[in-house]
Design a protein around this motif. Structure first.
Motif, mmCIF file in Angstrom:
data_model
loop_
_atom_site.group_PDB
_atom_site.id
_atom_site.type_symbol
_atom_site.label_atom_id
_atom_site.label_comp_id
_atom_site.label_asym_id
_atom_site.label_seq_id
_atom_site.Cartn_x
_atom_site.Cartn_y
_atom_site.Cartn_z
ATOM 1 N N UNK A 79 47.288 40.302 52.957
ATOM 2 C CA UNK A 79 47.858 39.705 51.949
ATOM 3 C C UNK A 79 47.489 38.026 52.256
ATOM 4 N N UNK A 80 47.218 37.650 53.477
ATOM 5 C CA UNK A 80 47.083 36.311 53.542
ATOM 6 C C UNK A 80 45.494 36.113 52.955
ATOM 7 N N UNK A 81 44.884 37.157 53.376
ATOM 8 C CA UNK A 81 43.382 36.942 52.811
ATOM 9 C C UNK A 81 43.218 36.833 51.200
ATOM 10 N N UNK A 82 43.971 37.709 50.584
ATOM 11 C CA UNK A 82 44.223 37.697 49.291
ATOM 12 C C UNK A 82 44.715 36.506 48.589
ATOM 13 N N UNK A 83 45.843 35.864 49.067
ATOM 14 C CA UNK A 83 46.751 35.017 48.810
ATOM 15 C C UNK A 83 45.800 33.625 48.855
ATOM 16 N N UNK B 183 47.846 35.062 39.529
ATOM 17 C CA UNK B 183 47.419 35.839 40.520
ATOM 18 C C UNK B 183 47.926 36.131 41.791
ATOM 19 N N UNK B 184 48.728 35.283 41.972
ATOM 20 C CA UNK B 184 49.761 35.695 43.162
ATOM 21 C C UNK B 184 50.793 36.634 42.594
ATOM 22 N N UNK B 185 51.042 36.573 41.657
ATOM 23 C CA UNK B 185 52.215 37.493 40.931
ATOM 24 C C UNK B 185 51.512 39.061 41.077
ATOM 25 N N UNK B 186 50.316 39.006 40.559
ATOM 26 C CA UNK B 186 49.311 40.241 40.794
ATOM 27 C C UNK B 186 49.263 40.799 42.014
ATOM 28 N N UNK B 187 48.903 40.149 43.045
ATOM 29 C CA UNK B 187 49.063 40.506 44.451
ATOM 30 C C UNK B 187 50.381 40.959 44.799
ATOM 31 N N UNK B 188 51.491 40.312 44.485
ATOM 32 C CA UNK B 188 52.773 40.923 44.747
ATOM 33 C C UNK B 188 53.183 42.108 44.156
ATOM 34 N N UNK B 189 52.730 42.202 42.870
ATOM 35 C CA UNK B 189 52.884 43.407 42.263
ATOM 36 C C UNK B 189 52.176 44.749 42.796
ATOM 37 N N UNK B 190 50.997 44.421 43.121
ATOM 38 C CA UNK B 190 50.262 45.580 43.769
ATOM 39 C C UNK B 190 50.766 45.821 45.247
ATOM 40 N N UNK B 191 51.355 45.021 45.982
ATOM 41 C CA UNK B 191 51.820 45.429 47.167
ATOM 42 C C UNK B 191 53.324 46.001 47.017
ATOM 43 N N UNK B 192 54.027 45.580 45.877
ATOM 44 C CA UNK B 192 55.252 46.485 45.691
ATOM 45 C C UNK B 192 55.040 47.868 45.161
ATOM 46 N N UNK B 193 54.060 47.869 44.487
ATOM 47 C CA UNK B 193 53.708 49.340 44.006
ATOM 48 C C UNK B 193 53.269 50.123 45.089
ATOM 49 N N UNK B 194 52.356 49.589 45.975
ATOM 50 C CA UNK B 194 51.860 50.291 47.122
ATOM 51 C C UNK B 194 53.200 50.869 47.744
#
Length: 268
Positions: A173-177, A123-134
């Motif tokens: 990012x904090x809300x998501x994490x 899950x956290x990797x998915x958040x990081x991937x989205x942030x990196x993509x943006x």
């Protein structure tokens, strides 16, 4: 003879490390159904009501238009893909219960740790991937079109229809994490979390499961099923009655969407 009483030789083709492969395959298909729905929404730039899709299918059949009916049927399947989440949760409850009956339920804390830590890193990797993509898209737009990074960050779009980062700020990012905190947030779901909202629901089910299993063994499957349906209906009824008085519309939607008490019957 029940599934759990089947002979080892007959069950072996379906088992892998104590798991029923057929259930895992069905869960995979449920996920693909959801993904197909999300892709169809992105391509259509909108969420078309399913009522319209069923009406179109009926009309094409009445016209005797075989190709049109087939196309309309595919659109119905794609447009109802959100049911894949419900199917996934039903299969998850079934899988956990069969595993517990077949191999025994792990101790409370060790069971929590094993299940949750299978999910959270992904899950956290998915958040990081989205942030990196943006970030990469925004940098490319700065390079191609100029402007500042901040300007281009808010120009990142999905399916060319609306800004995907319409509410993405550092605090998001904090809300998501936190996995759960966004449910109680007063605004829309952050785009960094996106379609992984169901992770919060799944973990809640994991937390409830050991106690639900004990209740199931104590009162039996029929009473257990009835109790789960009544509990879910009461929680939703309370939300309908009192939710508008104390909660914003967005928060009501988030709670019903990803709050286990409001969806417990599908897992139970």
């Amino acid at each position: 003879m029940s599934l759990l009483e089947s002979s080892p030789s007959s069950a072996q083709p379906l088992e892998r490390d104590g798991r029923v492969m057929a259930i895992d395959i069905l869960r995979g298909l449920a996920i693909l159904w959801v993904i197909s729905f999300l892709l169809s929404v992105d391509m259509a730039h909108s969420t078309v009501g399913t009522d319209q899709l069923y009406v179109a299918l009926r009309d094409r059949i009445a016209e005797g238009n075989a190709l049109g009916a087939l196309t309309a049927f595919v659109e119905v399947v794609l447009g109802t893909g959100y049911y894949g989440v419900v199917l996934f949760m039903v299969l998850s409850g079934l899988s956990l219960t069969m595993h517990a009956y077949g191999r025994g339920e792990a101790r409370l804390l060790s069971g929590y740790r094993a299940r949750i830590w299978k999910i959270l890193p992904v899950y956290w990797s998915g958040i990081a991937f989205l942030a990196a993509t943006f970030t990469i898209i925004a940098l490319l737009q700065v390079w191609l079109d100029g402007g500042t990074f901040g300007q281009q960050w808010h120009n990142v779009r999905i399916a060319a229809s609306y800004p995907i980062t319409w509410n993405v700020e550092p605090v998001d990012a904090l809300w998501s994490a936190t996995v759960f905190a966004w449910i109680f947030r007063g605004s829309d779901v952050t785009a960094l979390m996106g379609s992984t909202w169901f992770v919060a629901l799944l973990i809640q089910y994991y937390l409830v499961f050991p106690f639900a299993l004990r209740l199931l063994n104590r009162i039996g499957p029929w009473r257990f099923m009835l109790a789960a349906i009544v509990f879910t209906a009461v929680c939703r009824g309370l939300m309908i009655r009192f939710g508008p008085e104390f909660l914003s519309p967005d928060r009501q939607v988030s709670l019903v969407l990803a709050g286990a008490p409001f969806r417990l019957s599908e897992f139970a």
